[in-house]
Every structure is written in structure tokens, then in C-alpha cells.
Design a protein around this motif. Structure first.
Motif, mmCIF file in Angstrom:
data_model
loop_
_atom_site.group_PDB
_atom_site.id
_atom_site.type_symbol
_atom_site.label_atom_id
_atom_site.label_comp_id
_atom_site.label_asym_id
_atom_site.label_seq_id
_atom_site.Cartn_x
_atom_site.Cartn_y
_atom_site.Cartn_z
ATOM 1 N N UNK A 9 -43.435 23.578 20.797
ATOM 2 C CA UNK A 9 -44.879 23.721 20.915
ATOM 3 C C UNK A 9 -45.188 24.085 22.360
ATOM 4 N N UNK A 10 -46.109 25.018 22.562
ATOM 5 C CA UNK A 10 -46.470 25.448 23.918
ATOM 6 C C UNK A 10 -47.976 25.397 24.093
ATOM 7 N N UNK A 11 -48.397 25.089 25.322
ATOM 8 C CA UNK A 11 -49.812 25.109 25.652
ATOM 9 C C UNK A 11 -49.971 25.562 27.102
ATOM 10 N N UNK A 21 -43.113 21.512 24.657
ATOM 11 C CA UNK A 21 -42.419 20.361 24.102
ATOM 12 C C UNK A 21 -41.447 20.888 23.054
ATOM 13 N N UNK A 22 -40.168 20.557 23.226
ATOM 14 C CA UNK A 22 -39.136 21.019 22.304
ATOM 15 C C UNK A 22 -38.483 19.795 21.682
ATOM 16 N N UNK A 23 -38.469 19.748 20.352
ATOM 17 C CA UNK A 23 -37.852 18.655 19.616
ATOM 18 C C UNK A 23 -36.530 19.122 19.039
ATOM 19 N N UNK A 29 -26.023 16.996 16.964
ATOM 20 C CA UNK A 29 -25.611 18.146 17.772
ATOM 21 C C UNK A 29 -26.549 18.416 18.936
ATOM 22 N N UNK A 30 -25.945 18.748 20.061
ATOM 23 C CA UNK A 30 -26.672 19.233 21.226
ATOM 24 C C UNK A 30 -26.921 20.717 21.015
ATOM 25 N N UNK A 31 -28.111 21.186 21.389
ATOM 26 C CA UNK A 31 -28.416 22.614 21.321
ATOM 27 C C UNK A 31 -28.819 23.086 22.716
ATOM 28 N N UNK A 32 -28.481 24.313 23.052
ATOM 29 C CA UNK A 32 -28.838 24.896 24.338
ATOM 30 C C UNK A 32 -29.848 26.005 24.095
ATOM 31 N N UNK A 33 -30.923 25.994 24.900
ATOM 32 C CA UNK A 33 -31.967 27.012 24.755
ATOM 33 C C UNK A 33 -32.207 27.683 26.110
ATOM 34 N N UNK A 34 -32.783 28.876 26.067
ATOM 35 C CA UNK A 34 -33.254 29.571 27.261
ATOM 36 C C UNK A 34 -34.727 29.874 27.035
ATOM 37 N N UNK A 95 -30.310 17.161 23.923
ATOM 38 C CA UNK A 95 -29.468 16.177 23.230
ATOM 39 C C UNK A 95 -29.893 16.018 21.766
ATOM 40 N N UNK A 96 -29.001 15.507 20.946
ATOM 41 C CA UNK A 96 -29.331 15.226 19.546
ATOM 42 C C UNK A 96 -30.513 14.270 19.496
ATOM 43 N N UNK A 97 -31.384 14.452 18.495
ATOM 44 C CA UNK A 97 -32.576 13.605 18.328
ATOM 45 C C UNK A 97 -33.316 13.396 19.631
ATOM 46 N N UNK A 98 -33.802 14.461 20.243
ATOM 47 C CA UNK A 98 -34.436 14.330 21.553
ATOM 48 C C UNK A 98 -35.782 15.034 21.605
ATOM 49 N N UNK A 99 -36.560 14.628 22.606
ATOM 50 C CA UNK A 99 -37.825 15.270 22.950
ATOM 51 C C UNK A 99 -37.686 15.749 24.386
ATOM 52 N N UNK A 100 -37.966 17.030 24.622
ATOM 53 C CA UNK A 100 -37.905 17.596 25.961
ATOM 54 C C UNK A 100 -39.247 18.243 26.276
ATOM 55 N N UNK A 101 -39.811 17.897 27.425
ATOM 56 C CA UNK A 101 -41.070 18.497 27.876
ATOM 57 C C UNK A 101 -40.787 19.239 29.177
#
Length: 118
Positions: A9-11, A21-23, A29-34, A95-101
């Protein structure tokens, strides 16, 4: 099955910073994003610049008891926080089951961006 396990989600805030905010709903599993921002009108693609705040909340900070009837937190710590500097094509491990802002300024040519890409 990365597409279904990641939600973002972006604002654009009144102070012209972007907050994302990326869930990661994947339990194992860990996922990597750019992160990149795309302006449909101009076709330009931009990235964060300057100081970028990154907050992350995962099993590292929170754990629930195994009591199925009355669960309670056995670990409850604040999220991790990093400040990243400089223009960057921000690459983040989720990380698995994570919230990143992620909060920061985007280069001026994408201030009217109407979508972001991960």
C-alpha cells in the motif's frame, strides 16, 4: 507463490514524502523487493533520495504463546528501524510474516507518480 504472499500500500503524504507499507504474508519465506515509482504521464521511473526511514516488524519482535485458548505475547518488542542515506534503488528483504514501512522523498520527476513497482 510470491504474488499472493506480498501486499503493498502506498500513500503520498501532505509533506510530499511517500509512505509504503509492504506485508509479507508468507509464513516461511523471506522475499526481496526493489522499490520504484512510475509516472504514467511522463513515463519516468524514479527512486527514493535522501534519508529513507525503514521500519520492520516480524517474528523477531513479536511471538505469541502456544496456548490456543488464551494466547498471550511472550515477546513484544518495538519494530526495528533503519535510516538509509543517499539516492538509492531501494532493495529490501522482507522476513516471513512481516510488516515493513518505508518512508522517504522520491526524486522530483516522479512527485506525481501514480503507481509504484515492487
Amino acid at each position: 507463490m510470491q504474488a499472493k504472499s506480498l501486499v503493498a500500500y502506498a500513500v503520498r503524504r501532505p509533506d510530499n514524502l511517500w509512505a509504503l507499507m509492504v506485508l509479507n504474508k508468507d509464513p516461511g519465506n523471506v522475499h526481496t523487493i526493489q522499490m520504484r515509482f512510475h509516472n504514467d504521464a511522463s513515463g519516468s521511473v524514479s527512486e527514493f533520495e535522501g534519508a529513507v526511514d525503514l521500519y520492520q516488524y516480524s517474528r523477531k519482535q513479536y511471538e505469541l504463546s502456544a496456548d490456543k485458548q488464551e494466547p498471550y505475547p511472550i515477546k513484544d518488542q518495538p519494530p526495528e528501524h533503519w535510516t538509509l542515506l543517499g539516492p538509492t534503488a531501494l532493495i529490501v528483504q522482507l522476513p516471513a510474516y512481516s510488516i515493513t514501512v518505508i518512508r522517504g522523498r522520491v526524486r522530483s520527476r516522479a512527485t506525481e507518480a501514480n503507481q509504484f513497482e515492487i
